[in-house]
Design a protein around this motif. Structure first.
Motif, PDB file in Angstrom:
ATOM      1  N   TRP A   1       4.764  -4.765   1.819  1.00  0.00           N
ATOM      2  CA  TRP A   1       3.483  -5.476   1.749  1.00  0.00           C
ATOM      3  C   TRP A   1       3.336  -6.455   2.899  1.00  0.00           C
ATOM      4  O   TRP A   1       2.243  -6.636   3.435  1.00  0.00           O
ATOM      5  CB  TRP A   1       3.332  -6.172   0.401  1.00  0.00           C
ATOM      6  CG  TRP A   1       3.049  -5.201  -0.694  1.00  0.00           C
ATOM      7  CD1 TRP A   1       3.906  -4.806  -1.683  1.00  0.00           C
ATOM      8  CD2 TRP A   1       1.842  -4.453  -0.893  1.00  0.00           C
ATOM      9  NE1 TRP A   1       3.299  -3.874  -2.485  1.00  0.00           N
ATOM     10  CE2 TRP A   1       2.032  -3.640  -2.024  1.00  0.00           C
ATOM     11  CE3 TRP A   1       0.628  -4.399  -0.226  1.00  0.00           C
ATOM     12  CZ2 TRP A   1       1.046  -2.786  -2.511  1.00  0.00           C
ATOM     13  CZ3 TRP A   1      -0.358  -3.539  -0.708  1.00  0.00           C
ATOM     14  CH2 TRP A   1      -0.146  -2.749  -1.830  1.00  0.00           C
TER      15      TRP A   1
ATOM     16  N   GLY B   1      -2.797   6.148   0.110  1.00  0.00           N
ATOM     17  CA  GLY B   1      -4.199   5.861  -0.168  1.00  0.00           C
ATOM     18  C   GLY B   1      -4.472   4.372  -0.274  1.00  0.00           C
ATOM     19  O   GLY B   1      -5.396   3.847   0.360  1.00  0.00           O
ATOM     20  N   SER B   2      -3.685   3.692  -1.057  1.00  0.00           N
ATOM     21  CA  SER B   2      -3.858   2.250  -1.230  1.00  0.00           C
ATOM     22  C   SER B   2      -3.550   1.500   0.059  1.00  0.00           C
ATOM     23  O   SER B   2      -4.291   0.605   0.459  1.00  0.00           O
ATOM     24  CB  SER B   2      -2.964   1.730  -2.351  1.00  0.00           C
ATOM     25  OG  SER B   2      -3.326   2.298  -3.584  1.00  0.00           O
TER      26      SER B   2
ATOM     27  N   ALA C   1      -6.289   1.985   2.727  1.00  0.00           N
ATOM     28  CA  ALA C   1      -7.512   1.278   2.360  1.00  0.00           C
ATOM     29  C   ALA C   1      -7.347  -0.234   2.526  1.00  0.00           C
ATOM     30  O   ALA C   1      -8.259  -0.911   3.021  1.00  0.00           O
ATOM     31  CB  ALA C   1      -7.902   1.618   0.931  1.00  0.00           C
ATOM     32  N   ILE C   2      -6.211  -0.760   2.149  1.00  0.00           N
ATOM     33  CA  ILE C   2      -5.964  -2.196   2.295  1.00  0.00           C
ATOM     34  C   ILE C   2      -5.878  -2.573   3.765  1.00  0.00           C
ATOM     35  O   ILE C   2      -6.456  -3.579   4.199  1.00  0.00           O
ATOM     36  CB  ILE C   2      -4.695  -2.607   1.511  1.00  0.00           C
ATOM     37  CG1 ILE C   2      -4.967  -2.485   0.013  1.00  0.00           C
ATOM     38  CG2 ILE C   2      -4.238  -4.014   1.885  1.00  0.00           C
ATOM     39  CD1 ILE C   2      -3.729  -2.588  -0.861  1.00  0.00           C
TER      40      ILE C   2
ATOM     41  N   LEU D   1      -6.911  -3.163  -5.181  1.00  0.00           N
ATOM     42  CA  LEU D   1      -5.988  -2.082  -4.802  1.00  0.00           C
ATOM     43  C   LEU D   1      -4.542  -2.571  -4.785  1.00  0.00           C
ATOM     44  O   LEU D   1      -3.632  -1.848  -5.206  1.00  0.00           O
ATOM     45  CB  LEU D   1      -6.373  -1.512  -3.444  1.00  0.00           C
ATOM     46  CG  LEU D   1      -7.592  -0.615  -3.428  1.00  0.00           C
ATOM     47  CD1 LEU D   1      -8.012  -0.311  -1.998  1.00  0.00           C
ATOM     48  CD2 LEU D   1      -7.317   0.673  -4.184  1.00  0.00           C
ATOM     49  N   LYS D   2      -4.343  -3.792  -4.330  1.00  0.00           N
ATOM     50  CA  LYS D   2      -2.982  -4.350  -4.321  1.00  0.00           C
ATOM     51  C   LYS D   2      -2.467  -4.505  -5.752  1.00  0.00           C
ATOM     52  O   LYS D   2      -1.351  -4.115  -6.070  1.00  0.00           O
ATOM     53  CB  LYS D   2      -2.977  -5.688  -3.586  1.00  0.00           C
ATOM     54  CG  LYS D   2      -1.783  -6.591  -3.818  1.00  0.00           C
ATOM     55  CD  LYS D   2      -0.455  -5.976  -3.417  1.00  0.00           C
ATOM     56  CE  LYS D   2       0.684  -6.957  -3.549  1.00  0.00           C
ATOM     57  NZ  LYS D   2       1.656  -6.652  -4.558  1.00  0.00           N
TER      58      LYS D   2
ATOM     59  N   THR E   1      -3.341  -2.995  -8.460  1.00  0.00           N
ATOM     60  CA  THR E   1      -3.155  -1.748  -9.207  1.00  0.00           C
ATOM     61  C   THR E   1      -2.191  -0.775  -8.547  1.00  0.00           C
ATOM     62  O   THR E   1      -1.929   0.291  -9.088  1.00  0.00           O
ATOM     63  CB  THR E   1      -4.511  -1.044  -9.412  1.00  0.00           C
ATOM     64  OG1 THR E   1      -5.086  -0.731  -8.142  1.00  0.00           O
ATOM     65  CG2 THR E   1      -5.455  -1.905 -10.229  1.00  0.00           C
ATOM     66  N   SER E   2      -1.642  -1.154  -7.401  1.00  0.00           N
ATOM     67  CA  SER E   2      -0.702  -0.286  -6.714  1.00  0.00           C
ATOM     68  C   SER E   2       0.602  -0.224  -7.499  1.00  0.00           C
ATOM     69  O   SER E   2       1.056  -1.194  -8.090  1.00  0.00           O
ATOM     70  CB  SER E   2      -0.425  -0.808  -5.298  1.00  0.00           C
ATOM     71  OG  SER E   2       0.514   0.014  -4.655  1.00  0.00           O
ATOM     72  N   SER E   3       1.234   0.936  -7.453  1.00  0.00           N
ATOM     73  CA  SER E   3       2.466   1.140  -8.219  1.00  0.00           C
ATOM     74  C   SER E   3       3.698   0.529  -7.547  1.00  0.00           C
ATOM     75  O   SER E   3       4.764   0.536  -8.122  1.00  0.00           O
ATOM     76  CB  SER E   3       2.695   2.628  -8.439  1.00  0.00           C
ATOM     77  OG  SER E   3       2.811   3.295  -7.204  1.00  0.00           O
TER      78      SER E   3
END
Length: 106
Positions: free
Chosen positions: A3, A56-57, A60-61, A100-101, A103-105
């Motif tokens: 991250w 994907g996440s 997009a982020i 998105l952050k 809900t990211s796994s």
């Protein structure tokens, strides 16, 4: 750590985009170096983050950070408009990035 790489990659995406404005079609040396360098560092850090983050996440982020930051720089330093509707959509973009952050796994 992924991250952190992603956020820093987004910051370098802002450097890339803002520098690109000043290259004047890649005819100005220092802005061109900043744009190419910023883009290269941004892609490299994005690629490091993709070792563990979902593509994907992360993509997009990364794009969202770059877009949001570039618009803010434009408004603060380049005389771009600051109308209410623009601010509302920037808030929507920020909410999407945070969502998105969250809900990211990873």
């Amino acid at each position: 750590m992924a991250w952190v790489y992603l956020v820093i990659a987004g910051i370098f995406e802002i450097v890339f985009a803002v520098s690109l404005k000043y290259t004047e079609g890649f005819t100005k040396v220092f802005p061109t170096i900043a744009a190419i360098g910023g883009g290269a560092v941004s892609f490299w850090l994005l690629s490091l983050s993709l070792k563990t983050l979902p593509v994907g996440s992360a993509y997009a982020i990364w794009t969202g950070i770059g877009a949001l930051g570039t618009v803010v720089i434009g408004m603060l330093f380049l005389g771009e408009s600051r109308d209410l509707l623009k601010m509302i959509f920037l808030l929507c973009l920020l909410v999407g990035i945070v969502g998105l952050k969250v809900t990211s796994s990873h």
